[in-house]
Every structure is written in structure tokens, then in C-alpha cells.
Design an enzyme around this catalytic site. Structure first.
Site, mmCIF file in Angstrom:
data_model
loop_
_atom_site.group_PDB
_atom_site.id
_atom_site.type_symbol
_atom_site.label_atom_id
_atom_site.label_comp_id
_atom_site.label_asym_id
_atom_site.label_seq_id
_atom_site.Cartn_x
_atom_site.Cartn_y
_atom_site.Cartn_z
ATOM 1 N N ASP A 1 -7.516 9.335 9.328
ATOM 2 C CA ASP A 1 -7.887 10.727 9.603
ATOM 3 C C ASP A 1 -7.116 11.582 8.599
ATOM 4 O OD1 ASP A 1 -8.154 13.315 10.597
ATOM 5 O OD2 ASP A 1 -8.282 12.628 12.672
ATOM 6 N N ARG B 1 -31.976 13.756 11.627
ATOM 7 C CA ARG B 1 -31.132 12.753 12.294
ATOM 8 C C ARG B 1 -30.851 11.552 11.390
ATOM 9 N NH1 ARG B 1 -32.880 8.841 15.552
ATOM 10 N NH2 ARG B 1 -34.787 9.950 16.101
ATOM 11 N N LYS C 1 -11.944 21.909 10.312
ATOM 12 C CA LYS C 1 -10.633 22.398 9.895
ATOM 13 C C LYS C 1 -10.693 22.856 8.431
ATOM 14 C CE LYS C 1 -9.696 21.398 14.065
ATOM 15 N NZ LYS C 1 -10.317 20.217 14.504
ATOM 16 N N TYR D 1 -4.233 12.706 16.856
ATOM 17 C CA TYR D 1 -4.969 13.740 17.582
ATOM 18 C C TYR D 1 -5.321 13.255 18.994
ATOM 19 C CZ TYR D 1 -8.868 16.694 18.939
ATOM 20 O OH TYR D 1 -9.701 17.515 19.641
HETATM 21 N N1 PLP Z 1 -8.821 14.894 13.910
HETATM 22 C C1 PLP Z 1 -7.872 15.836 13.928
HETATM 23 C C2 PLP Z 1 -6.589 15.600 13.185
HETATM 24 C C3 PLP Z 1 -8.075 17.024 14.649
HETATM 25 O O1 PLP Z 1 -7.107 17.953 14.660
HETATM 26 C C4 PLP Z 1 -9.294 17.198 15.362
HETATM 27 C C5 PLP Z 1 -9.556 18.412 16.146
HETATM 28 O O2 PLP Z 1 -8.672 19.214 16.419
HETATM 29 C C6 PLP Z 1 -10.245 16.180 15.320
HETATM 30 C C7 PLP Z 1 -9.985 15.049 14.568
HETATM 31 C C8 PLP Z 1 -11.549 16.314 16.045
HETATM 32 O O3 PLP Z 1 -12.406 17.162 15.346
HETATM 33 P P1 PLP Z 1 -13.546 18.091 16.010
HETATM 34 O O4 PLP Z 1 -12.880 19.042 16.917
HETATM 35 O O5 PLP Z 1 -14.206 18.695 14.823
HETATM 36 O O6 PLP Z 1 -14.459 17.172 16.755
#
Ligand code: PLP
Length: 388
Positions: free
Chosen positions: A174, A48, A199, A102
Site C-alpha cells: 500500500d 465494468r 488520497k 490501515y
Molecule cells: N490505504 C490507506 C493507507 C488508507 O489510508 C485508506 C483510507 O483511508 C485506504 C487504503 C482505503 O482507501 P479508500 O477509503 O479509498 O477505500
């Protein structure tokens, strides 16, 4: 050899490896222990605390790929986002966040921030002036996403980073859709880069993980929150992620090459009303994307013309899978209105331009001719009720 001089594929393959001194194996050993000897040493290892051997080594790869000093890996992309936000925002602070991003991120902000007394403003658009207009005296963090999910809008990273820096505000991005292979926001002055490692970093649709990269000081601040929130990644998955990232650049480059061809093919088809891909000259921010991305990425979205049911079209595909997630080596499509952005209301989706005809396409590594053929046959067999 200086690590700075290493090429992308060499970083992916070798940086962050743990040398197997005991048996001289070719790959990193996996340390699953949750209990380490305590002998008054400075480092008290505990999963952790993000400091098991596999965790400590993998972040070297991620940090180097993102041109950052340091990084942390988390149990999911949302864990990465939430830790990052909660490390830099407290009661009474304000976040400026891009409106097209997202759905899970917007949902987290809307549902959780009021409980913490954190204020926020979604921008009206993705131009730097939209970010500037949303800033308040108590703004502590600006968060952007480019290219964005699922409309592939492109935000000027340097302009937003300069704006944030000029006002002493931390900036975060992001970078999931581009991956470090196609975009390095820290080079433009962004403070923190996060990924849903589920991803491209994972790339095989079998890992749930997240990452944040930035300066040592910023990462330490996130670590301090992280040890309390407890969102670190299990070492088995850390090991899988390190293994998967060895082929990151190979995969993403092959996927990007396919996506460029697919985007052009879709753009010419009369059953497709619109293609959103930063690599198309018709994309409103094509020049900007060219400037700030190494290449245009492997994500795109398109709208079928009215009269073609998007769900029915997806069901006709034989090779391209209908899938909730993205960025695996296999090509996948989904309907954002039914999945990634289903948590938004119809009105909210309409406001940002996510129609029910919109399909998000994560282009994989298959042969282009097979992908093209699959789309062609699905378009030919899907019933058309009326062509607009
Ligand atoms: N950011 C983007 C652009 C995403 O497409 C996603 C998930 O689809 C996330 C963050 C969140 O990631 P996670 O599903 O691994 O928690």
C-alpha cells in the site's frame, strides 16, 4: 521523445491525456457512455470491463508514475485492495500481512477472509524477520504498508520483496502514504503497488478511487476478478482524477516541504510527547527511509503529553481542519483511535501502539508560518489537566 525520459511533472500533466481530435480542446474529453458499438472488434468497451477511453488512458499515467507495465483503477482504495487480494488468494491459501496498517485493510481481512476459507497471519512487527517468521507453506501473498497509517513505521521494501521473490510468493504494498512522488516500490522488486487514490492521487478531498499497478500478467489476473466483482470507477470520477493528477508532484512536493518543517517544530515542543515522521533523525528507520524514499512524505503523527485532551486540542485549531480522510491540499488532523482505527479494539490498538493521545496530521500546501501559528495557539489555549 522517449517516455522514459519524461520528468515527473511532465508525466503528471501529459501522460494519459486523450487528444481532443474533434474540437482541439486543451484537456481530455470525457466519455460518459456506458454503451459502445459492438462490431466484432476485439475490444468490447463497457465501464465494468475497465476499458472505456478515460479508464484506459488514465492507467497509463498511473503505471508510468509507479514504474509499472500496467494498472487498473477502482471505485475506492478498498476496492483496489479487495480485488488484489481476491485475485491472488483462494480457499486454503495464506496471506502474510503487516500488523501496522490501515484499519480498513485489517478489518477486511478479519471479516471477509474466513468466509472465503483464506488464511492469514498478521506479523508481530515490521522487520523482515517478522515477515519471514509468518510465512507458511501455503503463503501466496505478502502485503506491506510503508510508511504505515498512522504510526509512520518504515518497512524495508527491498528486504521483504527479496524474501517474497526467493520463495516464489507475490508481494504487494500500500503506497498511499508516500505516493509515487516519494516512493516507487516496484524498483525494489515489489510485484503490486496499490493506492487509495482518494488520497494524494486525487488530492482535493473530492474523489473516492483506488488503483493497482504491476506487470501486465498480474494486472490481467486482477482484471479477471474485477469484471466479476464490478468495482470499476465511474468515468466522471476517472476524468476528475486525471485532471487532479496533473498537479500531483507539485502538490506532494509542497506538502512534503511543509511536513519536514512541521515535524521539527513539533519535536521541539514540550507539550508534544512524541513525533512520528520518517524524516526526523530520531525516527528509528530514518536511514532506511532515506534509502528507499525519494523524500519523506507529508504524513506524520504525534502524541500530546498526558493531561492535554486530544479532542479538545483539535477543537481549538482554526485553520487545520479535523477530518476523517487525508492527503488533500488542505491540512487536516484526526484521532486514529476515534476514526481510522476505531474498528480495532482498544487491546488491538494498544498492541500496535495507537494511543488515545495520538493525532495523525496530513500536512497541506498552506504557508508553513500559518500552520505553525495555528498549532501554537491551539496548544496555548487547550486546557491542561495535569502535565506528566
Ligand atoms: N490505504 C490507506 C493507507 C488508507 O489510508 C485508506 C483510507 O483511508 C485506504 C487504503 C482505503 O482507501 P479508500 O477509503 O479509498 O477505500
Amino acid at each position: 521523445m522517449s517516455k522514459k525520459a519524461l520528468g515527473l511533472n511532465t508525466i503528471c500533466t501529459h501522460v494519459g491525456e486523450i487528444k481532443d481530435e474533434q474540437f482541439k480542446g486543451a484537456i481530455s474529453p470525457i466519455y460518459l457512455s456506458t454503451s459502445y458499438e459492438f462490431d466484432n472488434v476485439d475490444v468490447k468497451r463497457y465501464p465494468r470491463y475497465f476499458n472505456t477511453p478515460n479508464q484506459e488512458y488514465l492507467v497509463k499515467k498511473i503505471a508510468m508514475l509507479e514504474h509499472a507495465e500496467d494498472a487498473l483503477i477502482f471505485a475506492s482504495g478498498m476496492a483496489a485492495i479487495s480485488h488484489m487480494f481476491l485475485a491472488f488468494l483462494k480457499k486454503g491459501d495464506h496471506l502474510v500481512v503487516q500488523n501496522t496498517l490501515y484499519g480498513g485493510t485489517s478489518n477486511f481481512i478479519k471479516e471477509e477472509f474466513p468466509k472465503y476459507g483464506i488464511e492469514y497471519t498478521f506479523t508481530n512487527g515490521y522487520d523482515v524477520s517478522d515477515f519471514e517468521a509468518a510465512i507458511q507453506p501455503n503463503t501466496k501473498l505478502i502485503h506491506l504498508e510503508t510508511p504505515s497509517n498512522p504510526l509512520l513505521t518504515v518497512t524495508d521494501i527491498k528486504a521483504v520483496a527479496d524474501l517474497a521473490n526467493s520463495k516464489g510468493i507475490i508481494s504487494s504494498i500500500d503506497n498511499t502514504f508516500a505516493s509515487p512522488v516519494n516512493q516507487n516500490p516496484i524498483d525494489f522488486g515489489i510485484d503490486l503497488v496499490m493506492h487509495s487514490a482518494t488520497k494524494y492521487l486525487g488530492g482535493h478531498s473530492d474523489i473516492l478511487a483506488g488503483a493497482v499497478a504491476g506487470s501486465k500478467a498480474h494486472i490481467e489476473r486482477i482484471w479477471n476478478v474485477g469484471k466479476n466483482l464490478g468495482g470499476s470507477l465511474s468515468d466522471f470520477t476517472v476524468w476528475m482524477l486525471e485532471r487532479s493528477m496533473k498537479t500531483l508532484a507539485l502538490r506532494v512536493k509542497a506538502q512534503t516541504k511543509n511536513a519536514k518543517k512541521i515535524a521539527k517544530f513539533l519535536d521541539k515542543n514540550n507539550k508534544i510527547a512524541k513525533v512520528n515522521y520518517p524524516g526526523l533523525k530520531s525516527h528509528p528507520q530514518y536511514e532506511l527511509a532515506k534509502r528507499q524514499m525519494h523524500d519523506f512524505g507529508a504524513m506524520l503523527s504525534f502524541e500530546l503529553v498526558e493531561g492535554i485532551d486530544a479532542m479538545a486540542f483539535q477543537k481549538e485549531l482554526n485553520l487545520i481542519k479535523s477530518s476523517m480522510s487525508l492527503a488533500g491540499v488542505e491540512s487536516t488532523m484526526l484521532l486514529p483511535s476515534e476514526t481510522s482505527h476505531a474498528l480495532l479494539t482498544q487491546e488491538e490498538r494498544d498492541a500496535v501502539g495507537i494511543s488515545n493521545q495520538l493525532i495523525r496530521f496530513s500536512v497541506g500546501i498552506e504557508d508553513y508560518k500559518d500552520l505553525k501559528q495555528d498549532i501554537k495557539q491551539a496548544l496555548a489555549t487547550t486546557k491542561v489537566s495535569s502535565l506528566a
